[in-house]
Motif scaffolding. Structure first.
Motif, PDB file in Angstrom:
ATOM      1  N   TRP A  89       0.832  -1.212   0.000  1.00  0.00           N
ATOM      2  CA  TRP A  89       0.000   0.000   0.000  1.00  0.00           C
ATOM      3  C   TRP A  89       0.864   1.257   0.000  1.00  0.00           C
ATOM      4  O   TRP A  89       0.636   2.181  -0.793  1.00  0.00           O
ATOM      5  CB  TRP A  89      -0.921  -0.007   1.221  1.00  0.00           C
ATOM      6  N   VAL A  90       1.860   1.313   0.879  1.00  0.00           N
ATOM      7  CA  VAL A  90       2.741   2.486   0.937  1.00  0.00           C
ATOM      8  C   VAL A  90       3.496   2.646  -0.385  1.00  0.00           C
ATOM      9  O   VAL A  90       3.630   3.756  -0.919  1.00  0.00           O
ATOM     10  CB  VAL A  90       3.732   2.360   2.112  1.00  0.00           C
ATOM     11  N   GLY A  91       4.005   1.529  -0.929  1.00  0.00           N
ATOM     12  CA  GLY A  91       4.788   1.605  -2.158  1.00  0.00           C
ATOM     13  C   GLY A  91       3.983   2.104  -3.343  1.00  0.00           C
ATOM     14  O   GLY A  91       4.451   2.969  -4.102  1.00  0.00           O
ATOM     15  N   THR A  92       2.778   1.579  -3.516  1.00  0.00           N
ATOM     16  CA  THR A  92       1.991   1.931  -4.699  1.00  0.00           C
ATOM     17  C   THR A  92       1.188   3.207  -4.512  1.00  0.00           C
ATOM     18  O   THR A  92       1.043   3.997  -5.453  1.00  0.00           O
ATOM     19  CB  THR A  92       1.033   0.779  -5.067  1.00  0.00           C
ATOM     20  N   ARG A  93       0.658   3.432  -3.316  1.00  0.00           N
ATOM     21  CA  ARG A  93      -0.235   4.579  -3.098  1.00  0.00           C
ATOM     22  C   ARG A  93       0.516   5.842  -2.669  1.00  0.00           C
ATOM     23  O   ARG A  93       0.244   6.935  -3.186  1.00  0.00           O
ATOM     24  CB  ARG A  93      -1.292   4.238  -2.042  1.00  0.00           C
ATOM     25  N   LEU A  94       1.414   5.724  -1.721  1.00  0.00           N
ATOM     26  CA  LEU A  94       2.089   6.918  -1.196  1.00  0.00           C
ATOM     27  C   LEU A  94       3.342   7.277  -1.985  1.00  0.00           C
ATOM     28  O   LEU A  94       3.619   8.458  -2.224  1.00  0.00           O
ATOM     29  CB  LEU A  94       2.447   6.699   0.277  1.00  0.00           C
ATOM     30  N   LEU A  95       4.120   6.260  -2.390  1.00  0.00           N
ATOM     31  CA  LEU A  95       5.388   6.524  -3.082  1.00  0.00           C
ATOM     32  C   LEU A  95       5.265   6.456  -4.599  1.00  0.00           C
ATOM     33  O   LEU A  95       6.181   6.874  -5.305  1.00  0.00           O
ATOM     34  CB  LEU A  95       6.455   5.531  -2.605  1.00  0.00           C
ATOM     35  N   GLY A  96       4.162   5.922  -5.090  1.00  0.00           N
ATOM     36  CA  GLY A  96       3.958   5.880  -6.535  1.00  0.00           C
ATOM     37  C   GLY A  96       4.827   4.886  -7.267  1.00  0.00           C
ATOM     38  O   GLY A  96       5.093   5.048  -8.463  1.00  0.00           O
ATOM     39  N   LEU A  97       5.281   3.826  -6.591  1.00  0.00           N
ATOM     40  CA  LEU A  97       6.084   2.792  -7.238  1.00  0.00           C
ATOM     41  C   LEU A  97       5.198   1.896  -8.096  1.00  0.00           C
ATOM     42  O   LEU A  97       3.997   1.774  -7.861  1.00  0.00           O
ATOM     43  CB  LEU A  97       6.792   1.935  -6.181  1.00  0.00           C
ATOM     44  N   ASP A  98       5.807   1.258  -9.094  1.00  0.00           N
ATOM     45  CA  ASP A  98       5.065   0.258  -9.841  1.00  0.00           C
ATOM     46  C   ASP A  98       4.804  -0.947  -8.945  1.00  0.00           C
ATOM     47  O   ASP A  98       5.490  -1.173  -7.948  1.00  0.00           O
ATOM     48  CB  ASP A  98       5.838  -0.166 -11.096  1.00  0.00           C
ATOM     49  N   ARG A  99       3.806  -1.731  -9.294  1.00  0.00           N
ATOM     50  CA  ARG A  99       3.364  -2.833  -8.437  1.00  0.00           C
ATOM     51  C   ARG A  99       4.445  -3.884  -8.250  1.00  0.00           C
ATOM     52  O   ARG A  99       4.572  -4.465  -7.168  1.00  0.00           O
ATOM     53  CB  ARG A  99       2.102  -3.470  -9.015  1.00  0.00           C
ATOM     54  N   GLU A 100       5.227  -4.153  -9.287  1.00  0.00           N
ATOM     55  CA  GLU A 100       6.259  -5.176  -9.188  1.00  0.00           C
ATOM     56  C   GLU A 100       7.312  -4.803  -8.151  1.00  0.00           C
ATOM     57  O   GLU A 100       7.672  -5.605  -7.279  1.00  0.00           O
ATOM     58  CB  GLU A 100       6.927  -5.383 -10.552  1.00  0.00           C
ATOM     59  N   THR A 101       7.818  -3.572  -8.235  1.00  0.00           N
ATOM     60  CA  THR A 101       8.854  -3.131  -7.299  1.00  0.00           C
ATOM     61  C   THR A 101       8.333  -3.106  -5.872  1.00  0.00           C
ATOM     62  O   THR A 101       9.024  -3.527  -4.928  1.00  0.00           O
ATOM     63  CB  THR A 101       9.372  -1.739  -7.697  1.00  0.00           C
ATOM     64  N   ALA A 102       7.105  -2.622  -5.680  1.00  0.00           N
ATOM     65  CA  ALA A 102       6.522  -2.574  -4.339  1.00  0.00           C
ATOM     66  C   ALA A 102       6.349  -3.971  -3.762  1.00  0.00           C
ATOM     67  O   ALA A 102       6.671  -4.223  -2.588  1.00  0.00           O
ATOM     68  CB  ALA A 102       5.174  -1.850  -4.381  1.00  0.00           C
ATOM     69  N   LEU A 103       5.862  -4.901  -4.576  1.00  0.00           N
ATOM     70  CA  LEU A 103       5.635  -6.262  -4.087  1.00  0.00           C
ATOM     71  C   LEU A 103       6.940  -6.972  -3.789  1.00  0.00           C
ATOM     72  O   LEU A 103       7.086  -7.624  -2.739  1.00  0.00           O
ATOM     73  CB  LEU A 103       4.831  -7.051  -5.118  1.00  0.00           C
TER      74      LEU A 103
END
Length: 332
Positions: free
Chosen positions: A106-120
């Protein structure tokens, strides 16, 4: 194929030599990391280029050698170890993994705007078992090499920092040695880093830390089953033009890992054979890391920026603080 495999073997040899070099051997940094770094450096040299003739071997390494290495990783765990500390340990590890994965994604994709692969991948490396979890997840979702390399880099950075921070925290927490070992095993990234941190605290801490950490490793199997199915459904929802076939996405190598764990629990192999298979598994994983590094372009890493490290820093702080609160409550 042989050209790519020879390239991976050379990078892996260099990685093992660096990992066992004087002054580095005691750092706890895995040969997998050095193999990845060597692949990254060599693969980005201007006179090397992309070496298209090596691509079949590189793909074989990132697919089949990677899966084989994860299966053989099961030789480091037995069911007896899992049951030794009781069901509360499984509950603790499950809570840590679930929380870190959900918050990290959630933090990676929503707050930091990372792509889903990198966040996961970054979240999986922090939550479960470091580079091995990143690689297993990469095999399940077929992510880009740059995302995988970045996720491994965050594991190395904050896992290495954990080896220094946790022994310093021990006298400040009020936990006894055994309980602090459980805390280490439930929250530190890599197995090697858990061993280093536990050993710095004491023998009881080391024993408990390794067992709790190996339980986290075993929980990689249900995680891969869930993430495989969720990933294909989320892709279908995001791209309505793509035809996605239904059915369960099953990472079969995860069942191979579990089968090896069961085998290792009831059948005692001769020590030289057991150690040899463990080394073969490490070599297979290191060759896969070398291939991933070689295929990663620095401009793609640069495009990801500092955000993956900010995510990993948030997860590192959550593991330290949250684990310090939850471990005594659940294990009392």
């Amino acid at each position: 194929m042989w050209q790519g495999l020879i390239l991976c073997a050379g990078l892996t040899l260099g990685g093992f030599l660096l990992a066992h070099a004087p002054g580095i051997a005691d750092s706890g940094i895995s040969p997998l990391v050095f193999s990845l770094l060597l692949g990254l450096v060599i693969g980005n040299l201007p006179f090397i280029g992309r070496l298209p003739q090596a691509r079949p071997g590189l793909q074989f390494a990132t697919r089949w050698l990677l899966r084989s290495g994860i299966v053989l990783f099961g030789l480091s765990l037995t069911l007896q170890q899992v049951l030794g500390l009781g069901p509360k340990v499984i509950l603790l590890d499950t809570l840590v993994i679930t929380t870190v994965l959900l918050v990290g994604y959630w933090v990676g994709t929503r707050l930091l705007g990372l792509d889903r692969e990198t966040a996961l991948l970054t979240s999986a490396g922090s939550a479960i078992c470091g580079a091995a979890a990143v690689l297993a997840t990469e095999t399940t979702i077929r992510s880009k090499p740059a995302a995988t390399s970045m996720a491994v880099a965050t594991v190395v950075l904050f896992g290495s920092l954990a080896m220094l921070v946790y022994p310093l925290l021990y006298p400040l927490t009020g936990m006894d040695e055994g309980l602090f070992g459980i805390y280490i095993g439930a929250t530190v990234h890599e197995v090697a880093q858990v061993v280093a941190a536990g050993d710095a605290v004491g023998p009881q801490a080391l024993a408990n830390a390794v067992i709790v950490k190996l339980v986290r490793v075993m929980l990689l199997v249900p995680f891969l089953l869930v993430v495989g199915q969720w990933w294909i459904r989320s892709r279908a929802a995001d791209d309505t033009t793509e035809v996605v076939r239904g059915g369960l996405v099953i990472p079969w190598f995860a069942f191979g890992f579990l089968a090896v764990v069961v085998f290792n629990s009831f059948i005692v192999l001769p020590a030289p054979l057991h150690e040899g298979l463990v080394v073969i598994g490490q070599i297979a994983l290191a060759m896969a890391m070398a291939a991933l590094g070689f295929e990663t372009r620095l401009e793609r890493l640069k495009a990801l920026g500092i955000k993956p490290f900010l995510l990993a820093l948030c997860l590192f702080a959550m593991l330290i603080g949250g684990g310090m609160l939850v471990t005594p409550l659940l294990m009392s």
